[in-house]
Design a protein around this motif. Structure first.
Motif, PDB file in Angstrom:
ATOM      1  N   GLU A 159       0.790  -1.280  -0.129  1.00  0.00           N
ATOM      2  CA  GLU A 159      -0.078   0.157  -0.042  1.00  0.00           C
ATOM      3  C   GLU A 159       0.783   1.206   0.041  1.00  0.00           C
ATOM      4  OE1 GLU A 159       0.400  -2.185   2.552  1.00  0.00           O
ATOM      5  OE2 GLU A 159       0.190  -1.157   4.495  1.00  0.00           O
ATOM      6  N   HIS A 379      -5.743  -2.280  -0.844  1.00  0.00           N
ATOM      7  CA  HIS A 379      -4.179  -1.629  -0.800  1.00  0.00           C
ATOM      8  C   HIS A 379      -3.811  -0.336  -1.630  1.00  0.00           C
ATOM      9  CE1 HIS A 379      -4.154  -3.789  -4.660  1.00  0.00           C
ATOM     10  NE2 HIS A 379      -3.156  -3.140  -4.748  1.00  0.00           N
ATOM     11  N   GLN A 380      -4.853   0.069  -2.313  1.00  0.00           N
ATOM     12  CA  GLN A 380      -4.890   1.305  -3.176  1.00  0.00           C
ATOM     13  C   GLN A 380      -5.384   2.522  -2.267  1.00  0.00           C
ATOM     14  OE1 GLN A 380      -3.046   1.560  -5.670  1.00  0.00           O
ATOM     15  NE2 GLN A 380      -2.822  -0.536  -6.431  1.00  0.00           N
ATOM     16  N   ASP A 382      -5.258   3.968   0.603  1.00  0.00           N
ATOM     17  CA  ASP A 382      -4.434   5.125   1.222  1.00  0.00           C
ATOM     18  C   ASP A 382      -3.864   6.033   0.052  1.00  0.00           C
ATOM     19  OD1 ASP A 382      -5.372   4.820   3.798  1.00  0.00           O
ATOM     20  OD2 ASP A 382      -3.614   3.649   4.393  1.00  0.00           O
ATOM     21  N   LYS A 383      -3.351   5.312  -0.731  1.00  0.00           N
ATOM     22  CA  LYS A 383      -2.497   6.059  -1.925  1.00  0.00           C
ATOM     23  C   LYS A 383      -3.512   6.953  -3.065  1.00  0.00           C
ATOM     24  CE  LYS A 383      -0.539   2.340  -3.480  1.00  0.00           C
ATOM     25  NZ  LYS A 383       0.208   1.439  -4.332  1.00  0.00           N
TER      26      LYS A 383
END
Length: 434
Positions: A159, A379-380, A382-383
């Motif tokens: 992440e 996992h994407q 936060d980005k």
């Protein structure tokens, strides 16, 4: 304002921590018994060549205590209800710690997967056993994903991958833009005018955002090599970003409230100047203090998570921050609607509309991105939020910058004349320059 900024800086530097993927600490039998396994860290592995490295300073003591490092993928919701022995037997990998260094390869992950690392020994599940008064075990655990060459050298969790490149490109964009616009901006600031204060605040906020991006890049560059980074740089990045946010908020609230209060008493020959009054100052300071407190609370709540989760807003403070931004956006919309609906000048109305676009982008990008992130992979998320917020707020700053900078001659001329804008500009012969 200076007292508030000082408090923000002190609290950010004291409370902020950077939890990297090189974890150093002590294995404690008492903690392991209390927690049914001492929690070490989480790490999201992806692809091939994942690796866990555990280094000990006293392997003989570890062998005597039957020390073990336990690795669990995808811990479910029933985890907390498991007994001590059931929790230990569910480990995917059990590493017996009897040497100075142990390496454990993680099998290929078809999708990014969170792995949890725990410590246990012979006393963990024996509540009646007396723990001897020996020294604690000093350890270093490295968790590594594969890099572009397929070697397990990448400290970034799944992440976190890509954030270093993003901040590098952002810094490059800041550098190119500063080389192009620093001279005309300096001349505009020297010229002064009714919007001189606004331009100074926007310039300071853009500079602070640039400093925040620089500190983030430096921290992540070191983080990619040693898994720890530079905690001071991580703290400074958060601090500069908080100061930039409260500065812009103070400016936007001061402008809108002062424009509203002054419309009934200010002659039309002096439009749209930032005139501070007790009422406008109270509203602006109240909004700034509220946001500052919530930002510090959010930072404290996220002190045990990764460095990039500053924008994720998953705690109660984060939810209140989102609610505050939506509330302020509605307040500004109400104020600007009243102004636009009664404004007769087309040019002034266009100015207010452009100003509203910048304000709404600044306030609503965060809530909308948090909602949008729910549809992407875990996992994407936060980005998506972090990169989206930084880009949207930078674009909002550019919109406001261009608005006040390109119309600076209009505000300077109109403050000295009561004639309409087109006639004033045509008489001065300056229309072509702006």
């Amino acid at each position: 304002m200076s007292y508030l900024l000082s408090a923000l800086m002190a609290t950010a530097l004291l409370c902020s921590q950077a939890f990297g993927k090189t974890v150093t600490g002590l294995f404690k039998s008492e903690v392991a018994r209390l927690q049914k396994g001492q929690f070490i860290t989480n790490f999201m592995y992806q692809g091939d060549a994942g690796l866990v490295v555990c280094q000990l300073d006293n392997p003989s003591l570890a062998a005597e205590m039957e020390s073990r490092l336990l690795l669990y993928p995808n811990v479910d919701e029933d985890w907390v209800n498991l007994s001590c022995s059931e929790r230990l037997t569910r480990a995917e990998f059990t590493i017996s710690l009897s040497q100075e260094e142990h390496n454990q390869t993680i099998p290929r992950q078809s999708s990014p997967t969170v792995w949890k690392a725990l410590y246990a020994d012979r006393y963990t599940c024996q509540d009646a056993a007396v723990i001897p008064s020996h020294g604690d075990l000093t350890f270093t655990v490295l968790l590594l994903n594969a890099d572009s060459a397929g070697n397990p050298l990448e400290h970034f969790s799944a992440e976190e991958a890509g954030l270093q490149t993003f901040y590098f490109l952002l810094l490059l964009a800041y550098f190119v833009s500063s080389c192009i616009y620093v001279r005309p901006l300096y001349q505009a600031l020297r010229k002064g005018g009714p919007m001189h204060t606004v331009l100074k605040v926007l310039t300071a906020a853009l500079a602070l955002q640039g400093f925040s991006a620089f500190c983030n890049f430096i921290h992540m560059a070191r983080y990619s090599r040693d898994g720890v980074g530079i905690p001071l740089m991580d703290s400074l990045a958060k601090f500069w970003d908080m100061v930039a946010q409260v500065s812009v908020l103070y400016t936007l609230l001061s402008l809108c409230v002062s424009w509203t209060l002054s419309r009934g008493r200010k002659p039309q020959s002096r439009p749209l100047q930032w005139e501070q009054s007790p009422a406008s100052t109270a509203v602006a300071v109240g909004g700034v203090v509220t946001q500052g407190v919530l930002l510090l609370w959010e930072q404290y709540s996220a002190s045990g998570s990764q460095h990039h989760s500053y924008h994720s807003h998953q705690s109660l403070a984060g939810i209140l921050l989102i609610a505050l931004r939506v509330t302020l956006a509605l307040l500004l919309a109400s104020v600007l609607y009243q102004i636009i609906s009664t404004e007769r000048s087309t040019l002034k109305r266009d100015f207010y509309i452009c100003f509203a676009k910048g304000c709404f982008l600044w306030f609503l990008c965060h809530p909308l991105l948090v909602l949008t992130s729910a549809i992407v992979n875990e996992h994407q998320r936060d980005k998506v939020v972090t990169i989206g917020v930084v880009l949207c707020q930078s674009i909002a700053m550019v919109i406001l910058y261009q608005l006040f900078l390109s119309r600076s001659l209009y505000w300077e001329v109109s403050s000295l004349s009561s004639v309409s804008l087109p006639l004033t500009m045509s008489r001065t012969g300056q229309r072509g320059r702006y």
